[in-house]
Design a protein around this motif. Structure first.
Motif, short mmCIF file in Angstrom:
data_model
loop_
_atom_site.label_atom_id
_atom_site.label_comp_id
_atom_site.label_asym_id
_atom_site.label_seq_id
_atom_site.Cartn_x
_atom_site.Cartn_y
_atom_site.Cartn_z
N GLY A 11 1.81 11.03 -3.17
CA GLY A 11 2.21 9.97 -2.27
C GLY A 11 2.60 8.70 -2.95
O GLY A 11 3.63 8.11 -2.67
N GLY A 12 1.78 8.22 -3.88
CA GLY A 12 2.06 6.94 -4.52
C GLY A 12 2.86 7.10 -5.78
O GLY A 12 3.54 8.09 -6.02
N GLU A 13 2.75 6.08 -6.62
CA GLU A 13 3.56 6.06 -7.83
C GLU A 13 2.89 6.81 -8.98
O GLU A 13 3.46 6.96 -10.03
CB GLU A 13 3.84 4.61 -8.25
CG GLU A 13 4.61 3.83 -7.22
CD GLU A 13 5.96 4.45 -6.91
OE1 GLU A 13 6.59 4.98 -7.85
OE2 GLU A 13 6.36 4.45 -5.75
N GLY A 14 1.66 7.24 -8.78
CA GLY A 14 1.02 8.10 -9.73
C GLY A 14 0.54 7.44 -11.00
O GLY A 14 0.31 8.09 -11.99
N ASN A 15 0.33 6.15 -11.04
CA ASN A 15 -0.09 5.47 -12.25
C ASN A 15 -1.49 4.88 -12.08
O ASN A 15 -1.77 3.77 -12.51
CB ASN A 15 0.92 4.38 -12.63
CG ASN A 15 1.21 3.44 -11.47
OD1 ASN A 15 0.57 3.51 -10.43
ND2 ASN A 15 2.17 2.57 -11.69
N GLY A 16 -2.36 5.64 -11.46
CA GLY A 16 -3.74 5.19 -11.31
C GLY A 16 -3.91 4.08 -10.31
O GLY A 16 -4.87 3.32 -10.38
N SER A 17 -2.99 3.98 -9.35
CA SER A 17 -3.03 2.85 -8.42
C SER A 17 -3.62 3.23 -7.07
O SER A 17 -3.48 2.47 -6.11
CB SER A 17 -1.61 2.29 -8.21
OG SER A 17 -0.76 3.30 -7.70
N ALA B 278 0.83 -1.21 0.00
CA ALA B 278 0.00 0.00 0.00
C ALA B 278 0.86 1.25 0.00
O ALA B 278 0.53 2.25 -0.66
CB ALA B 278 -0.93 -0.01 1.21
N VAL B 279 1.97 1.22 0.72
CA VAL B 279 2.88 2.37 0.74
C VAL B 279 3.39 2.67 -0.66
O VAL B 279 3.49 3.84 -1.07
CB VAL B 279 4.06 2.10 1.70
CG1 VAL B 279 5.18 3.12 1.50
CG2 VAL B 279 3.59 2.14 3.15
N ALA B 280 3.73 1.63 -1.42
CA ALA B 280 4.26 1.83 -2.76
C ALA B 280 3.24 2.47 -3.69
O ALA B 280 3.60 3.20 -4.62
CB ALA B 280 4.72 0.48 -3.34
N ARG B 281 1.94 2.23 -3.46
CA ARG B 281 0.91 2.72 -4.37
C ARG B 281 0.18 3.95 -3.85
O ARG B 281 -0.31 4.76 -4.63
CB ARG B 281 -0.11 1.61 -4.63
CG ARG B 281 0.46 0.44 -5.42
CD ARG B 281 -0.47 -0.75 -5.40
NE ARG B 281 -0.01 -1.82 -6.26
CZ ARG B 281 0.94 -2.69 -5.93
NH1 ARG B 281 1.51 -2.60 -4.74
NH2 ARG B 281 1.31 -3.64 -6.77
N LEU B 282 0.09 4.06 -2.52
CA LEU B 282 -0.74 5.09 -1.93
C LEU B 282 0.06 6.19 -1.26
O LEU B 282 -0.44 7.30 -1.09
CB LEU B 282 -1.69 4.44 -0.90
CG LEU B 282 -2.88 5.23 -0.40
CD1 LEU B 282 -3.82 5.57 -1.54
CD2 LEU B 282 -3.63 4.41 0.65
N ALA C 67 -1.44 5.44 3.64
CA ALA C 67 -1.36 4.00 3.89
C ALA C 67 -1.27 3.72 5.39
O ALA C 67 -1.92 2.80 5.91
CB ALA C 67 -0.16 3.40 3.17
N THR C 68 -0.48 4.51 6.11
CA THR C 68 -0.31 4.30 7.55
C THR C 68 -1.58 4.63 8.31
O THR C 68 -2.01 3.89 9.20
CB THR C 68 0.86 5.15 8.07
OG1 THR C 68 2.04 4.84 7.33
CG2 THR C 68 1.11 4.85 9.55
N LEU C 69 -2.21 5.76 7.97
CA LEU C 69 -3.42 6.17 8.68
C LEU C 69 -4.53 5.16 8.50
O LEU C 69 -5.21 4.78 9.46
CB LEU C 69 -3.86 7.55 8.19
CG LEU C 69 -3.02 8.72 8.71
CD1 LEU C 69 -3.30 9.98 7.90
CD2 LEU C 69 -3.30 8.96 10.18
N ILE C 70 -4.74 4.70 7.27
CA ILE C 70 -5.80 3.73 7.01
C ILE C 70 -5.48 2.39 7.67
O ILE C 70 -6.33 1.79 8.34
CB ILE C 70 -6.03 3.55 5.50
CG1 ILE C 70 -6.57 4.85 4.89
CG2 ILE C 70 -7.01 2.40 5.23
CD1 ILE C 70 -6.65 4.81 3.38
N SER C 71 -4.25 1.92 7.52
CA SER C 71 -3.87 0.61 8.03
C SER C 71 -3.93 0.53 9.55
O SER C 71 -4.26 -0.52 10.10
CB SER C 71 -2.45 0.24 7.56
OG SER C 71 -2.39 0.14 6.16
N LEU C 72 -3.64 1.63 10.23
CA LEU C 72 -3.53 1.58 11.69
C LEU C 72 -4.72 2.14 12.43
O LEU C 72 -4.95 1.79 13.59
CB LEU C 72 -2.27 2.34 12.13
CG LEU C 72 -0.95 1.77 11.62
CD1 LEU C 72 0.22 2.57 12.18
CD2 LEU C 72 -0.79 0.31 11.97
N GLY D 44 -4.16 0.80 -3.87
CA GLY D 44 -3.49 1.12 -2.63
C GLY D 44 -4.44 1.16 -1.45
O GLY D 44 -4.13 0.66 -0.36
N VAL D 45 -5.62 1.75 -1.65
CA VAL D 45 -6.62 1.81 -0.58
C VAL D 45 -7.08 0.41 -0.20
O VAL D 45 -7.21 0.08 0.98
CB VAL D 45 -7.81 2.69 -1.01
CG1 VAL D 45 -8.95 2.58 0.00
CG2 VAL D 45 -7.39 4.13 -1.16
#
Length: 314
Positions: free
Chosen positions: A155-161, A97-101, A106-111, A165-166
């Protein structure tokens, strides 16, 4: 004299919990730096991190428990193995998720979502009542997540991901919540190191087949190995030990609030290092998510209060 000693223990415990939150807040940043400077992906990083932590846990548990390290019923050993698999899977989901979001969202949602999921599961499966506090926390978490999703910038890789990521972050949150609920059955029956010493190696073994389609190379720059060793030792072993020490003298309710430092530290570091910007709506969403945990912690069921004990991105 006794009061002074008690105050000192309280301060040391609080310092341990603050240290835990700060250390765990660096996981996403360290992972993203690995992605930028090496060819390693989330699967490989997760496996190597667990591989590094496993022998350390085994040595610590052997020292603490001696020949009783694996002394547990067949059922409990099975639960520990299952928890180890769940642990490594949600760690992978988080890093993916970090790589995409991006680190912050990613941290806020995951935790911040897991405590709400635990509260819902406690109502559905443990017969606990859905009170006004739980409903307020659920609404806050849902709105906060929606605001975070709609505020992505850099935040993410910017390719529609973003959507992927979410979903990965929510999957991580579900894994953490599952880990909390299942681990309750082991509470009070086993030394804290036993489930980790059995679970981490089990996760490594279960995750190994996934490496078949990945280029597991040892040709990693020195900085990359430093980051891998950091992830495997500091957040995975040191921070958890600090957390356990802190819980000896502070209630889990207090701990769950103090470790809100984790997403805050992650967001600040992501802004400083990667120029990740949540924007006004994103910050509001993050505050709502963290506020949901505070609402639950100030008068929540026991299952929710234990969430921070097993929020092991560590």
């Amino acid at each position: 004299m006794a009061a002074t000693t008690g105050l000192g223990r309280h301060r040391r415990a609080f310092a341990c919990l603050v240290g835990t939150g700060v250390i765990w807040g660096t996981i996403g940043v360290a992972a993203k730096l690995l992605y930028r400077h090496t060819d390693l992906d989330a699967v490989t990083v997760t496996w190597l991190r667990a591989l590094i932590a496993s022998p350390i846990y085994l040595l610590l548990a052997r020292r603490a428990l001696g020949s009783d390290l694996f002394r547990a019923s067949r059922r409990d050993r099975g639960i520990m193995v299952g928890l180890g698999v769940i642990l490594i899977v949600y760690q992978w989901l988080y890093l993916a998720a970090v790589a995409r979001l991006g680190v912050s969202s990613a941290t806020l949602i995951s935790l911040c979502v897991p405590p709400v999921l635990v509260a819902i599961a406690s109502v559905a499966f443990l017969g606990e009542r859905l009170n006004e506090r739980t409903i307020a926390a659920l609404v806050g978490a849902l709105v906060g997540t929606a605001l975070l999703v709609g505020s992505q910038s850099g935040g993410g890789e910017g390719n529609g991901s973003t959507t992927v990521g979410v979903l990965l972050a929510l999957g991580c949150a579900a894994g953490i919540a599952c880990h909390v609920l299942v681990s309750r059955s082991l509470a009070g029956r086993h030394h804290a190191l036993r489930p980790l010493a059995i679970g981490f190696p089990s996760g490594v073994i279960a995750f190994t087949p996934l490496l078949a389609g990945h280029d597991l190379t040892l040709r990693v720059p020195v900085s990359g190995w430093f980051l891998l060793l950091y992830l495997g030792i500091v957040p995975s072993v040191v921070a958890y030990w600090l957390y356990q020490r802190g819980l000896q003298d502070l209630p889990a309710t207090t701990a769950s609030i103090v470790t809100l430092l984790e997403p805050l530290i992650a967001a600040v570091l992501a802004w400083a290092i990667f120029d990740e910007r949540l924007g006004a709506l994103g910050w509001i969403g993050g505050v709502l998510l963290m506020g949901s945990i505070v609402v639950l912690s100030l008068g929540s069921p026991a299952a929710v209060q234990q969430t921070a004990e097993d929020v092991a991105l560590a």
